[in-house]
Write an enzyme that holds these catalytic residues in place. Structure first.
Site, PDB file in Angstrom:
ATOM      1  N   TYR A  83     -19.517 -20.053   8.017  1.00 23.22           N
ATOM      2  CA  TYR A  83     -20.679 -19.473   8.689  1.00 23.22           C
ATOM      3  C   TYR A  83     -21.701 -20.569   8.975  1.00 23.22           C
ATOM      4  O   TYR A  83     -22.261 -21.167   8.050  1.00 23.22           O
ATOM      5  CB  TYR A  83     -21.326 -18.374   7.843  1.00 23.22           C
ATOM      6  CG  TYR A  83     -20.466 -17.156   7.593  1.00 23.22           C
ATOM      7  CD1 TYR A  83     -19.315 -16.911   8.347  1.00 23.22           C
ATOM      8  CD2 TYR A  83     -20.789 -16.244   6.600  1.00 23.22           C
ATOM      9  CE1 TYR A  83     -18.524 -15.788   8.117  1.00 23.22           C
ATOM     10  CE2 TYR A  83     -20.001 -15.116   6.362  1.00 23.22           C
ATOM     11  CZ  TYR A  83     -18.871 -14.906   7.118  1.00 23.22           C
ATOM     12  OH  TYR A  83     -18.099 -13.792   6.875  1.00 23.22           O
ATOM     13  N   SER A  84     -21.915 -20.820  10.235  1.00 22.89           N
ATOM     14  CA  SER A  84     -22.805 -21.903  10.678  1.00 22.89           C
ATOM     15  C   SER A  84     -22.433 -23.227  10.017  1.00 22.89           C
ATOM     16  O   SER A  84     -23.294 -24.055   9.725  1.00 22.89           O
ATOM     17  CB  SER A  84     -24.280 -21.576  10.400  1.00 22.89           C
ATOM     18  OG  SER A  84     -24.731 -20.541  11.237  1.00 22.89           O
TER      19      SER A  84
END
Length: 330
Positions: free
Chosen positions: A59-60
């Site tokens: 995630y990111s």
């Protein structure tokens, strides 16, 4: 807040798990919130009694873990249950930054712990099944991570039920740490997991944390209104996410959407709250993973715990559903 036991672990978790995919950097996805926007949501979640947080190294590209860790560091760590995931490749120049080999698991877990600012994560999950690595090797690496106190429990995510059964059997055969949880794709318009995976989890005492509980927003508003949203604009295009929306609609989903709207109006709640309430009424569900980009939506999700659905309500919502292709294993 209501609490329940996470599978057979004995750990008490909130019935709502805060999904952290929307926290990180808009450079990764345009709808992702930066730290200043994410912080109030995480803090409000704690105020509301949520103690269960789910993130992932991908995630990111790790920024979600860093933000979550920074915020939670200001609270009582013993009161929090933090889950992360590994599998997807983190560095395009390093093929060993993905997959479920011993090397990948060990190095990516250390990287996750460093970003989270923690010595131990509560739950380390494999984000998908790795066809290139024998499950015995993956299980041995996860077992070692538990023995080294780098994670307390291990879990899995979307895969075929026969794969999960093989993994559970291998753990027992080899005397290794067993998967305690399953994070799978499950909502009112996608119920294929009810055929094999969810009965297996119930039989084996596995905690279940459904992802996409609101069908990527499809269950949050009437279909015509959904078409006008950013996600709805791509409903008819050929890509990963529109493929999923098309599946939600093709198996009775449009009628389900209409019935969710109708019943929500009758009960004076939102469509999103009603769709979440349906999940919360399922005995095999531990805690839906709720991702949000606003405090208001988070508060509404928690209020869904108070919604009572009768047996006839549930049957009415479920009746239009028809089989669809399996999604979410990729």
């Amino acid at each position: 807040m209501e609490y329940t036991t996470l599978g057979a672990t004995g750990v008490e978790v909130s019935r709502i798990c805060l999904g952290c995919m929307s926290f990180g950097s808009s450079d990764w996805r345009e709808w992702v919130l930066d730290e200043s926007e994410s912080r109030p949501i995480i803090e409000r979640a704690i105020d509301l009694g949520i103690n269960f947080f789910d993130t992932a190294n991908m995630y990111s590209k790790g920024e979600s873990e860093r933000i979550l860790g920074d915020v939670l560091a200001e609270y009582d760590r013993d009161a929090q249950v933090v889950a992360t995931k590994t599998y997807f490749q983190m560095d395009e120049t390093n093929p060993n930054s993905g997959g479920l080999s011993r090397k990948a698991i060990e190095q990516e877990l250390e990287n996750s712990l460093d970003r989270l600012g923690m010595d131990t994560v509560d739950l380390l999950q494999i984000h998908r099944w790795d066809d290139d690595t024998p499950i015995e090797q993956t299980l041995r690496a996860l077992d070692d991570a538990v023995r080294r106190d780098r994670t307390r429990y291990v879990g899995a995510s979307s895969m075929w039920a026969h794969q999960f059964a093989d993994a559970l059997h291998a753990s027992e055969r080899l005397g290794l740490e067993r998967f305690a949880t399953m994070q799978d794709h499950y909502n009112l318009t996608y119920r294929e997991e009810e055929r094999e995976m969810l009965p297996l989890c119930q039989k084996e005492g596995i905690g279940v944390m459904p992802w996409s509980p609101l069908a990527r927003g499809y269950l949050t508003r009437p279909e015509e209104s959904f078409r006008q949203t950013n996600r709805g604009e791509f409903m008819d295009e050929d890509d990963h996410y529109s493929d999923r929306i098309a599946a939600y609609r093709s198996n009775g989903g449009a009628e389900i959407n209409a019935r969710v709207e109708e019943l929500a109006d009758e009960k004076g709640v939102t469509m999103a709250q009603l769709a979440l309430a349906w999940l919360l009424h399922k005995d095999w569900v531990t805690a839906p993973i709720v991702g949000t980009t606003s405090v208001e939506h988070l508060e509404a999700a928690v209020e869904a715990l108070e919604i009572d659905l009768s047996k006839s309500d549930i049957e009415y919502l479920e009746e239009p559903y028809g089989p669809t292709k399996v999604l979410g294993h990729e």
